[in-house]
Design a protein around this motif. Sequence first.
Motif, PDB file in Angstrom:
ATOM      1  N   LEU A   1      -0.260  20.554  -3.537  1.00  0.00           N
ATOM      2  CA  LEU A   1      -0.339  20.404  -2.087  1.00  0.00           C
ATOM      3  C   LEU A   1       0.259  21.616  -1.369  1.00  0.00           C
ATOM      4  N   ARG A   2       1.389  22.144  -1.876  1.00  0.00           N
ATOM      5  CA  ARG A   2       1.981  23.349  -1.271  1.00  0.00           C
ATOM      6  C   ARG A   2       0.997  24.513  -1.337  1.00  0.00           C
ATOM      7  N   ASN A   3       0.351  24.654  -2.487  1.00  0.00           N
ATOM      8  CA  ASN A   3      -0.593  25.754  -2.664  1.00  0.00           C
ATOM      9  C   ASN A   3      -1.785  25.598  -1.725  1.00  0.00           C
ATOM     10  N   GLN A   4      -2.317  24.379  -1.607  1.00  0.00           N
ATOM     11  CA  GLN A   4      -3.482  24.189  -0.751  1.00  0.00           C
ATOM     12  C   GLN A   4      -3.134  24.353   0.723  1.00  0.00           C
ATOM     13  N   VAL A   5      -1.944  23.906   1.132  1.00  0.00           N
ATOM     14  CA  VAL A   5      -1.509  24.098   2.515  1.00  0.00           C
ATOM     15  C   VAL A   5      -1.353  25.588   2.806  1.00  0.00           C
ATOM     16  N   THR A   6      -0.728  26.316   1.880  1.00  0.00           N
ATOM     17  CA  THR A   6      -0.536  27.755   2.052  1.00  0.00           C
ATOM     18  C   THR A   6      -1.880  28.474   2.174  1.00  0.00           C
ATOM     19  N   GLN A   7      -2.827  28.143   1.312  1.00  0.00           N
ATOM     20  CA  GLN A   7      -4.133  28.797   1.345  1.00  0.00           C
ATOM     21  C   GLN A   7      -4.918  28.430   2.600  1.00  0.00           C
ATOM     22  N   LEU A   8      -4.792  27.181   3.060  1.00  0.00           N
ATOM     23  CA  LEU A   8      -5.481  26.784   4.288  1.00  0.00           C
ATOM     24  C   LEU A   8      -4.965  27.582   5.478  1.00  0.00           C
ATOM     25  N   LEU A   9      -3.640  27.745   5.574  1.00  0.00           N
ATOM     26  CA  LEU A   9      -3.065  28.495   6.692  1.00  0.00           C
ATOM     27  C   LEU A   9      -3.364  29.990   6.576  1.00  0.00           C
TER      28      LEU A   9
ATOM     29  N   ALA B   1     -18.608  13.799 -10.102  1.00  0.00           N
ATOM     30  CA  ALA B   1     -19.163  13.199  -8.885  1.00  0.00           C
ATOM     31  C   ALA B   1     -18.107  12.918  -7.829  1.00  0.00           C
ATOM     32  N   ALA B   2     -17.025  13.713  -7.832  1.00  0.00           N
ATOM     33  CA  ALA B   2     -16.022  13.585  -6.770  1.00  0.00           C
ATOM     34  C   ALA B   2     -16.582  14.213  -5.501  1.00  0.00           C
ATOM     35  N   MET B   3     -16.321  13.581  -4.352  1.00  0.00           N
ATOM     36  CA  MET B   3     -16.825  14.089  -3.077  1.00  0.00           C
ATOM     37  C   MET B   3     -16.081  15.376  -2.716  1.00  0.00           C
ATOM     38  N   MET B   4     -16.824  16.456  -2.580  1.00  0.00           N
ATOM     39  CA  MET B   4     -16.240  17.745  -2.213  1.00  0.00           C
ATOM     40  C   MET B   4     -16.365  17.936  -0.698  1.00  0.00           C
ATOM     41  N   VAL B   5     -15.324  18.530  -0.104  1.00  0.00           N
ATOM     42  CA  VAL B   5     -15.307  18.742   1.340  1.00  0.00           C
ATOM     43  C   VAL B   5     -14.797  20.142   1.644  1.00  0.00           C
ATOM     44  N   VAL B   6     -15.103  20.593   2.860  1.00  0.00           N
ATOM     45  CA  VAL B   6     -14.510  21.825   3.385  1.00  0.00           C
ATOM     46  C   VAL B   6     -13.465  21.396   4.400  1.00  0.00           C
ATOM     47  N   LEU B   7     -12.232  21.776   4.167  1.00  0.00           N
ATOM     48  CA  LEU B   7     -11.144  21.516   5.106  1.00  0.00           C
ATOM     49  C   LEU B   7     -10.894  22.816   5.853  1.00  0.00           C
TER      50      LEU B   7
ATOM     51  N   MET C   1       0.844  -1.188   0.000  1.00  0.00           N
ATOM     52  CA  MET C   1       0.000   0.000   0.000  1.00  0.00           C
ATOM     53  C   MET C   1       0.889   1.251   0.000  1.00  0.00           C
ATOM     54  N   ALA C   2       0.493   2.255  -0.740  1.00  0.00           N
ATOM     55  CA  ALA C   2       1.304   3.470  -0.884  1.00  0.00           C
ATOM     56  C   ALA C   2       1.240   4.325   0.380  1.00  0.00           C
ATOM     57  N   GLU C   3       2.267   5.148   0.578  1.00  0.00           N
ATOM     58  CA  GLU C   3       2.317   6.060   1.721  1.00  0.00           C
ATOM     59  C   GLU C   3       1.428   7.286   1.511  1.00  0.00           C
ATOM     60  N   TYR C   4       1.189   7.616   0.251  1.00  0.00           N
ATOM     61  CA  TYR C   4       0.437   8.829  -0.056  1.00  0.00           C
ATOM     62  C   TYR C   4      -0.398   8.602  -1.306  1.00  0.00           C
ATOM     63  N   ARG C   5      -1.348   9.494  -1.531  1.00  0.00           N
ATOM     64  CA  ARG C   5      -2.182   9.428  -2.728  1.00  0.00           C
ATOM     65  C   ARG C   5      -1.489  10.164  -3.857  1.00  0.00           C
TER      66      ARG C   5
ATOM     67  N   ARG D   1      -7.702  15.000  -1.721  1.00  0.00           N
ATOM     68  CA  ARG D   1      -6.746  16.104  -1.551  1.00  0.00           C
ATOM     69  C   ARG D   1      -6.764  16.624  -0.117  1.00  0.00           C
ATOM     70  N   ALA D   2      -7.946  16.728   0.456  1.00  0.00           N
ATOM     71  CA  ALA D   2      -8.068  17.235   1.823  1.00  0.00           C
ATOM     72  C   ALA D   2      -7.323  16.343   2.807  1.00  0.00           C
ATOM     73  N   LYS D   3      -7.416  15.038   2.616  1.00  0.00           N
ATOM     74  CA  LYS D   3      -6.724  14.119   3.523  1.00  0.00           C
ATOM     75  C   LYS D   3      -5.209  14.242   3.389  1.00  0.00           C
ATOM     76  N   GLU D   4      -4.724  14.482   2.176  1.00  0.00           N
ATOM     77  CA  GLU D   4      -3.288  14.673   1.970  1.00  0.00           C
ATOM     78  C   GLU D   4      -2.824  15.995   2.578  1.00  0.00           C
ATOM     79  N   VAL D   5      -3.602  17.050   2.392  1.00  0.00           N
ATOM     80  CA  VAL D   5      -3.264  18.361   2.962  1.00  0.00           C
ATOM     81  C   VAL D   5      -3.261  18.280   4.483  1.00  0.00           C
ATOM     82  N   GLN D   6      -4.216  17.544   5.022  1.00  0.00           N
ATOM     83  CA  GLN D   6      -4.327  17.379   6.467  1.00  0.00           C
ATOM     84  C   GLN D   6      -3.060  16.722   7.033  1.00  0.00           C
ATOM     85  N   LYS D   7      -2.514  15.744   6.317  1.00  0.00           N
ATOM     86  CA  LYS D   7      -1.300  15.059   6.776  1.00  0.00           C
ATOM     87  C   LYS D   7      -0.087  15.984   6.784  1.00  0.00           C
TER      88      LYS D   7
END
Length: 178
Positions: A18-26, A169-175, A1-5, A37-43
Amino acid sequence: MAEYRKLGKKTKLRKALLRNQVTQLLYKGKIITTEARAKEVQKIVEPMITLAAKEKDNFEVVTVKCKVAQKDKDGHRVKEVKDGKKVTVYDEVEKQINKDAPSRLHARRQLQKFLYPVTEVPAKGAGRKKNTKEVDLVDKLFDEYGKKYAERNGGYTRIVKIGQRKGDAAMMVVLELV
């Protein structure tokens, strides 16, 4: 099993995303993205906030002397003539600065290595270029998020499902930060 998506992207594109999403989240406090993507950013974000919370008070306040240009009533520098040349007049001022301890400096550089620089641009059209300012996300991490989450042992982010995207039909979330 892979370590990341892999997120269906090549390595450079995935890292940039991922860098962009982490920067925007902070910067903004919450983002809307897909669940994977949210789960990867969360990690990535959780250890960053833990590091900031651990190093939040690891500095000393130092008083330094610095030169500041004198200004007239219009805000222009005061100049005087010396040896036929115009020279700016300076005053000596004492300033207090925060001097990072070595471990906090290392943490600061680790965070700066990953985060993109953020520039804040005013909404109004007049003076947009002149009034832009650089936002220091690392200081925001240490000062704001470090103090906010100091007593918390992990779990700094929350994922809230908001439904499926219309196109694929990708599941959208708010992180968001808790």
